[in-house]
Design a protein around this motif. Structure first.
Motif, PDB file in Angstrom:
ATOM      1  N   SER A 150      40.150  93.284   7.633  1.00 43.83           N
ATOM      2  CA  SER A 150      38.943  93.941   7.113  1.00 43.83           C
ATOM      3  C   SER A 150      39.223  94.764   5.859  1.00 43.83           C
ATOM      4  O   SER A 150      38.296  95.053   5.092  1.00 43.83           O
ATOM      5  CB  SER A 150      38.332  94.849   8.181  1.00 43.83           C
ATOM      6  OG  SER A 150      39.117  96.017   8.378  1.00 43.83           O
ATOM      7  N   THR A 151      40.488  95.156   5.631  1.00 44.25           N
ATOM      8  CA  THR A 151      40.804  95.971   4.448  1.00 44.25           C
ATOM      9  C   THR A 151      41.307  95.135   3.270  1.00 44.25           C
ATOM     10  O   THR A 151      41.656  95.679   2.232  1.00 44.25           O
ATOM     11  CB  THR A 151      41.857  97.052   4.784  1.00 44.25           C
ATOM     12  OG1 THR A 151      43.046  96.427   5.283  1.00 44.25           O
ATOM     13  CG2 THR A 151      41.339  98.020   5.841  1.00 44.25           C
ATOM     14  N   LEU A 152      41.328  93.818   3.439  1.00 45.23           N
ATOM     15  CA  LEU A 152      41.751  92.935   2.338  1.00 45.23           C
ATOM     16  C   LEU A 152      40.723  92.914   1.215  1.00 45.23           C
ATOM     17  O   LEU A 152      39.524  93.087   1.463  1.00 45.23           O
ATOM     18  CB  LEU A 152      41.882  91.491   2.844  1.00 45.23           C
ATOM     19  CG  LEU A 152      43.137  91.034   3.575  1.00 45.23           C
ATOM     20  CD1 LEU A 152      42.977  89.566   3.923  1.00 45.23           C
ATOM     21  CD2 LEU A 152      44.376  91.256   2.741  1.00 45.23           C
ATOM     22  N   PRO A 153      41.165  92.645  -0.010  1.00 46.47           N
ATOM     23  CA  PRO A 153      40.188  92.369  -1.071  1.00 46.47           C
ATOM     24  C   PRO A 153      39.336  91.156  -0.686  1.00 46.47           C
ATOM     25  O   PRO A 153      39.843  90.202  -0.086  1.00 46.47           O
ATOM     26  CB  PRO A 153      41.068  92.042  -2.284  1.00 46.47           C
ATOM     27  CG  PRO A 153      42.411  92.602  -1.974  1.00 46.47           C
ATOM     28  CD  PRO A 153      42.553  92.567  -0.484  1.00 46.47           C
ATOM     29  N   LYS A 154      38.066  91.194  -1.030  1.00 42.63           N
ATOM     30  CA  LYS A 154      37.160  90.077  -0.689  1.00 42.63           C
ATOM     31  C   LYS A 154      37.650  88.754  -1.278  1.00 42.63           C
ATOM     32  O   LYS A 154      37.399  87.684  -0.725  1.00 42.63           O
ATOM     33  CB  LYS A 154      35.743  90.371  -1.194  1.00 42.63           C
ATOM     34  CG  LYS A 154      35.060  91.516  -0.475  1.00 42.63           C
ATOM     35  CD  LYS A 154      34.737  91.165   0.969  1.00 42.63           C
ATOM     36  CE  LYS A 154      33.968  92.277   1.644  1.00 42.63           C
ATOM     37  NZ  LYS A 154      34.365  92.464   3.043  1.00 42.63           N
ATOM     38  N   SER A 155      38.372  88.835  -2.400  1.00 47.65           N
ATOM     39  CA  SER A 155      38.870  87.612  -3.034  1.00 47.65           C
ATOM     40  C   SER A 155      39.831  86.850  -2.123  1.00 47.65           C
ATOM     41  O   SER A 155      39.983  85.634  -2.248  1.00 47.65           O
ATOM     42  CB  SER A 155      39.574  87.949  -4.350  1.00 47.65           C
ATOM     43  OG  SER A 155      40.656  88.839  -4.120  1.00 47.65           O
ATOM     44  N   VAL A 156      40.472  87.579  -1.192  1.00 46.59           N
ATOM     45  CA  VAL A 156      41.368  86.925  -0.225  1.00 46.59           C
ATOM     46  C   VAL A 156      40.637  86.666   1.088  1.00 46.59           C
ATOM     47  O   VAL A 156      40.642  85.549   1.607  1.00 46.59           O
ATOM     48  CB  VAL A 156      42.629  87.787   0.041  1.00 46.59           C
ATOM     49  CG1 VAL A 156      43.548  87.074   1.043  1.00 46.59           C
ATOM     50  CG2 VAL A 156      43.375  88.057  -1.254  1.00 46.59           C
ATOM     51  N   SER A 157      39.970  87.692   1.625  1.00 46.44           N
ATOM     52  CA  SER A 157      39.338  87.536   2.947  1.00 46.44           C
ATOM     53  C   SER A 157      38.245  86.475   2.946  1.00 46.44           C
ATOM     54  O   SER A 157      38.019  85.804   3.964  1.00 46.44           O
ATOM     55  CB  SER A 157      38.776  88.873   3.436  1.00 46.44           C
ATOM     56  OG  SER A 157      37.776  89.355   2.566  1.00 46.44           O
ATOM     57  N   ASN A 158      37.581  86.268   1.810  1.00 52.01           N
ATOM     58  CA  ASN A 158      36.530  85.249   1.733  1.00 52.01           C
ATOM     59  C   ASN A 158      37.082  83.823   1.838  1.00 52.01           C
ATOM     60  O   ASN A 158      36.325  82.871   2.041  1.00 52.01           O
ATOM     61  CB  ASN A 158      35.737  85.381   0.436  1.00 52.01           C
ATOM     62  CG  ASN A 158      34.791  86.570   0.458  1.00 52.01           C
ATOM     63  OD1 ASN A 158      34.493  87.112   1.520  1.00 52.01           O
ATOM     64  ND2 ASN A 158      34.332  86.995  -0.712  1.00 52.01           N
TER      65      ASN A 158
END
Length: 256
Positions: A171-179
């Motif tokens: 949940s704390t990852l940058p959206k560029s990775v978590s997405n």
């Protein structure tokens, strides 16, 4: 009294689930808050990887430690660490992630896969997924990549078909990775990471630290710190027996 205390400083050692720079961004504000609150100089520290962190905890290099539930059950016994706090209303769950566009949707589909994990003794990110793969007789090849962030990046970039982690670090990852990732499995929940103190820390100081951690819940500044940490539910006091559910698993990864 250890060397850090002799220098008038307390070291807060944080398990390196993420890179040192990522951890510093969210943990340094907490150490500044605690320092001001209890009137002691507290410094954030971590380690290059989880095995090195284990060595440092075993050697008593940290005065205050944030460590996974399995590590706590080991080091409370071997070094006398004592729990003072934990995340409120939280049950830690291991997860397995794959690329968002992957056709994989269950553990059973990971037959003979090379799977990324942060370290052999990472409780929820390694031990729980591996135990469940083994229970299902699913053969796999583990690849240890040093941190949760490295697991997620490796899967997102296609270096691994799957990887183990936990929901908080995801949940704390940058959206560029978590997405680029999706969760295909979650474990049962267990008592989460512990805030614990070394035996060299006095009961009085431990109590001040504990009260300061709990006070985060009711202060605007504290809520911002908690949100950065991914502790949106807050922090409550913890006692040693809270981790008996993890002890009951009788895990034998670290032999001390």
């Amino acid at each position: 009294m250890n060397m850090a205390q002799a220098e008038g400083m307390l070291k807060l050692g944080v398990v390196p689930q993420q890179s040192a720079s990522s951890l510093a961004k969210v943990w340094v504000p907490l150490t500044l808050f605690l320092s001001n609150k209890i009137g002691e100089n507290i410094r954030f520290e971590t380690a290059p990887n989880i095995p090195e962190f284990e060595k440092r905890v075993a050697a008593g290099m940290y005065d205050i430690v944030y460590l996974n539930p399995y590590h706590y059950t080991i080091f409370s016994k071997s070094t006398g660490l004592r729990a003072i706090a934990k995340q409120k209303g939280k049950r830690i769950k291991g997860i397995v992630v794959v690329a968002r566009d992957s056709e994989l949707s269950s553990l059973e589909m990971l037959n003979n896969a090379e799977i990324a994990f942060p370290a052999p003794a990472a409780f929820a990110a390694t031990i729980l997924p591996q135990a469940n793969l083994t229970l299902r007789d699913i053969p796999f090849t583990p690849s240890y990549v040093s941190s949760h962030d490295s697991v997620y990046a490796g899967v997102a970039k296609g270096f691994f078909v799957a990887g183990g982690g936990i929901e908080r670090t995801l949940s704390t990852l940058p959206k560029s990775v978590s997405n680029k990732l999706k969760v295909i499995w979650r474990s049962e929940g267990y008592t989460p990471h512990a805030f614990a103190v070394h035996p060299s820390v006095s009961d009085e100081t431990a109590s001040h630290i504990q009260n300061a951690l709990v006070s985060l819940n009711s202060l605007d500044e504290g809520k911002q710190i908690l949100n950065r940490l991914g502790f949106n539910t807050g922090i409550i006091k913890g006692v040693d027996s809270d981790w008996d559910d993890v002890r009951a698993l009788n895990i034998k990864i670290i032999d001390l």
